[in-house]
Design a protein around this motif. Sequence first.
Motif, PDB file in Angstrom:
ATOM      1  N   GLY A   1     -20.214 -46.323 -22.588  1.00  0.00           N
ATOM      2  CA  GLY A   1     -19.515 -46.680 -23.811  1.00  0.00           C
ATOM      3  C   GLY A   1     -19.429 -45.535 -24.796  1.00  0.00           C
ATOM      4  O   GLY A   1     -19.828 -44.400 -24.500  1.00  0.00           O
ATOM      5  N   SER A   2     -18.913 -45.864 -25.985  1.00  0.00           N
ATOM      6  CA  SER A   2     -18.686 -44.850 -27.016  1.00  0.00           C
ATOM      7  C   SER A   2     -19.218 -45.327 -28.363  1.00  0.00           C
ATOM      8  O   SER A   2     -19.271 -46.530 -28.635  1.00  0.00           O
ATOM      9  CB  SER A   2     -17.189 -44.549 -27.163  1.00  0.00           C
ATOM     10  N   LEU A   3     -19.597 -44.381 -29.175  1.00  0.00           N
ATOM     11  CA  LEU A   3     -19.953 -44.613 -30.571  1.00  0.00           C
ATOM     12  C   LEU A   3     -19.452 -43.440 -31.392  1.00  0.00           C
ATOM     13  O   LEU A   3     -19.338 -42.323 -30.881  1.00  0.00           O
ATOM     14  CB  LEU A   3     -21.466 -44.735 -30.750  1.00  0.00           C
ATOM     15  N   ARG A   4     -19.210 -43.709 -32.668  1.00  0.00           N
ATOM     16  CA  ARG A   4     -18.831 -42.641 -33.587  1.00  0.00           C
ATOM     17  C   ARG A   4     -19.790 -42.654 -34.759  1.00  0.00           C
ATOM     18  O   ARG A   4     -19.869 -43.645 -35.499  1.00  0.00           O
ATOM     19  CB  ARG A   4     -17.392 -42.820 -34.071  1.00  0.00           C
ATOM     20  N   LEU A   5     -20.503 -41.565 -34.922  1.00  0.00           N
ATOM     21  CA  LEU A   5     -21.424 -41.414 -36.040  1.00  0.00           C
ATOM     22  C   LEU A   5     -20.725 -40.678 -37.182  1.00  0.00           C
ATOM     23  O   LEU A   5     -19.907 -39.788 -36.943  1.00  0.00           O
ATOM     24  CB  LEU A   5     -22.665 -40.626 -35.623  1.00  0.00           C
ATOM     25  N   SER A   6     -21.070 -41.054 -38.387  1.00  0.00           N
ATOM     26  CA  SER A   6     -20.539 -40.376 -39.571  1.00  0.00           C
ATOM     27  C   SER A   6     -21.675 -39.926 -40.470  1.00  0.00           C
ATOM     28  O   SER A   6     -22.718 -40.578 -40.537  1.00  0.00           O
ATOM     29  CB  SER A   6     -19.607 -41.306 -40.354  1.00  0.00           C
ATOM     30  N   CYS A   7     -21.460 -38.841 -41.141  1.00  0.00           N
ATOM     31  CA  CYS A   7     -22.425 -38.303 -42.094  1.00  0.00           C
ATOM     32  C   CYS A   7     -21.669 -38.026 -43.388  1.00  0.00           C
ATOM     33  O   CYS A   7     -20.812 -37.137 -43.424  1.00  0.00           O
ATOM     34  CB  CYS A   7     -23.045 -37.033 -41.530  1.00  0.00           C
TER      35      CYS A   7
ATOM     36  N   ASN B   1     -18.814 -40.092 -26.368  1.00  0.00           N
ATOM     37  CA  ASN B   1     -18.196 -40.829 -25.262  1.00  0.00           C
ATOM     38  C   ASN B   1     -19.064 -40.723 -24.011  1.00  0.00           C
ATOM     39  O   ASN B   1     -19.950 -39.874 -23.933  1.00  0.00           O
ATOM     40  CB  ASN B   1     -16.808 -40.274 -24.973  1.00  0.00           C
ATOM     41  N   SER B   2     -18.799 -41.586 -23.052  1.00  0.00           N
ATOM     42  CA  SER B   2     -19.534 -41.584 -21.776  1.00  0.00           C
ATOM     43  C   SER B   2     -21.032 -41.547 -22.007  1.00  0.00           C
ATOM     44  O   SER B   2     -21.756 -40.747 -21.401  1.00  0.00           O
ATOM     45  CB  SER B   2     -19.085 -40.384 -20.928  1.00  0.00           C
ATOM     46  N   LEU B   3     -21.486 -42.403 -22.880  1.00  0.00           N
ATOM     47  CA  LEU B   3     -22.900 -42.391 -23.256  1.00  0.00           C
ATOM     48  C   LEU B   3     -23.795 -42.744 -22.084  1.00  0.00           C
ATOM     49  O   LEU B   3     -23.440 -43.552 -21.217  1.00  0.00           O
ATOM     50  CB  LEU B   3     -23.139 -43.340 -24.422  1.00  0.00           C
ATOM     51  N   LYS B   4     -24.962 -42.117 -22.075  1.00  0.00           N
ATOM     52  CA  LYS B   4     -25.961 -42.310 -21.031  1.00  0.00           C
ATOM     53  C   LYS B   4     -27.251 -42.839 -21.655  1.00  0.00           C
ATOM     54  O   LYS B   4     -27.503 -42.592 -22.838  1.00  0.00           O
ATOM     55  CB  LYS B   4     -26.245 -40.986 -20.338  1.00  0.00           C
TER      56      LYS B   4
ATOM     57  N   GLY C   1     -31.119 -40.413 -40.680  1.00  0.00           N
ATOM     58  CA  GLY C   1     -31.158 -40.788 -39.283  1.00  0.00           C
ATOM     59  C   GLY C   1     -30.502 -42.133 -39.015  1.00  0.00           C
ATOM     60  O   GLY C   1     -30.566 -43.048 -39.845  1.00  0.00           O
ATOM     61  N   THR C   2     -29.872 -42.234 -37.845  1.00  0.00           N
ATOM     62  CA  THR C   2     -29.276 -43.491 -37.414  1.00  0.00           C
ATOM     63  C   THR C   2     -29.598 -43.685 -35.932  1.00  0.00           C
ATOM     64  O   THR C   2     -29.500 -42.744 -35.141  1.00  0.00           O
ATOM     65  CB  THR C   2     -27.750 -43.507 -37.677  1.00  0.00           C
ATOM     66  N   GLN C   3     -30.007 -44.887 -35.574  1.00  0.00           N
ATOM     67  CA  GLN C   3     -30.487 -45.158 -34.218  1.00  0.00           C
ATOM     68  C   GLN C   3     -29.326 -45.400 -33.266  1.00  0.00           C
ATOM     69  O   GLN C   3     -28.434 -46.214 -33.552  1.00  0.00           O
ATOM     70  CB  GLN C   3     -31.398 -46.389 -34.227  1.00  0.00           C
ATOM     71  N   VAL C   4     -29.370 -44.713 -32.146  1.00  0.00           N
ATOM     72  CA  VAL C   4     -28.418 -44.940 -31.051  1.00  0.00           C
ATOM     73  C   VAL C   4     -29.217 -45.376 -29.830  1.00  0.00           C
ATOM     74  O   VAL C   4     -30.141 -44.676 -29.417  1.00  0.00           O
ATOM     75  CB  VAL C   4     -27.606 -43.669 -30.742  1.00  0.00           C
ATOM     76  N   THR C   5     -28.866 -46.526 -29.291  1.00  0.00           N
ATOM     77  CA  THR C   5     -29.539 -47.042 -28.104  1.00  0.00           C
ATOM     78  C   THR C   5     -28.488 -47.314 -27.031  1.00  0.00           C
ATOM     79  O   THR C   5     -27.534 -48.050 -27.277  1.00  0.00           O
ATOM     80  CB  THR C   5     -30.310 -48.334 -28.410  1.00  0.00           C
ATOM     81  N   VAL C   6     -28.689 -46.692 -25.868  1.00  0.00           N
ATOM     82  CA  VAL C   6     -27.762 -46.845 -24.755  1.00  0.00           C
ATOM     83  C   VAL C   6     -28.481 -47.581 -23.639  1.00  0.00           C
ATOM     84  O   VAL C   6     -29.480 -47.078 -23.107  1.00  0.00           O
ATOM     85  CB  VAL C   6     -27.234 -45.488 -24.265  1.00  0.00           C
ATOM     86  N   SER C   7     -27.995 -48.741 -23.292  1.00  0.00           N
ATOM     87  CA  SER C   7     -28.623 -49.540 -22.243  1.00  0.00           C
ATOM     88  C   SER C   7     -27.974 -49.252 -20.892  1.00  0.00           C
ATOM     89  O   SER C   7     -26.782 -48.952 -20.811  1.00  0.00           O
ATOM     90  CB  SER C   7     -28.495 -51.030 -22.563  1.00  0.00           C
ATOM     91  N   SER C   8     -28.795 -49.341 -19.857  1.00  0.00           N
ATOM     92  CA  SER C   8     -28.291 -49.045 -18.506  1.00  0.00           C
ATOM     93  C   SER C   8     -27.735 -50.291 -17.839  1.00  0.00           C
ATOM     94  O   SER C   8     -27.863 -51.393 -18.330  1.00  0.00           O
ATOM     95  CB  SER C   8     -29.416 -48.459 -17.663  1.00  0.00           C
TER      96      SER C   8
END
Length: 113
Positions: free
Chosen positions: A15-21, A82-85, A106-113
């Motif tokens: 999947g994909s995520l977009r982080l902003s600062c 993109n193409s998160l692992k 900080g912002t948490q990113v969690t990628v599930s398998s």
Amino acid sequence: VQLQASGGGLVQAGGSLRLSCAASRRIDNIGIMGWYRQAPGKQREWVATVTSNNSTSYADSVRGRFSISRDNAKNTVSLQMNSLKPEDTAVYYCYADSFGRKWGQGTQVTVSS
């Protein structure tokens, strides 16, 4: 300058995520901005950098999957992921080199398998 990171969340692998600062002031005179990340039990790892003339650089682990950009009109720096692992799971921190290095919260990113 104060920085506020947002956009993290839980996403499935691929999947994909977009982080902003978002910066508290103009960023067009800030030479270097970027992102680091820190996974549980690991040291903080550099991810990507964008300069004031929009030159970008990436860690080998994210090159080709992540894209960093800055919008001087909105005083923001973004990280399109993109193409998160699962190994991308971490807390992501934005930074700005402005009279010393300044960090966002900080912002948490969690990628599930």
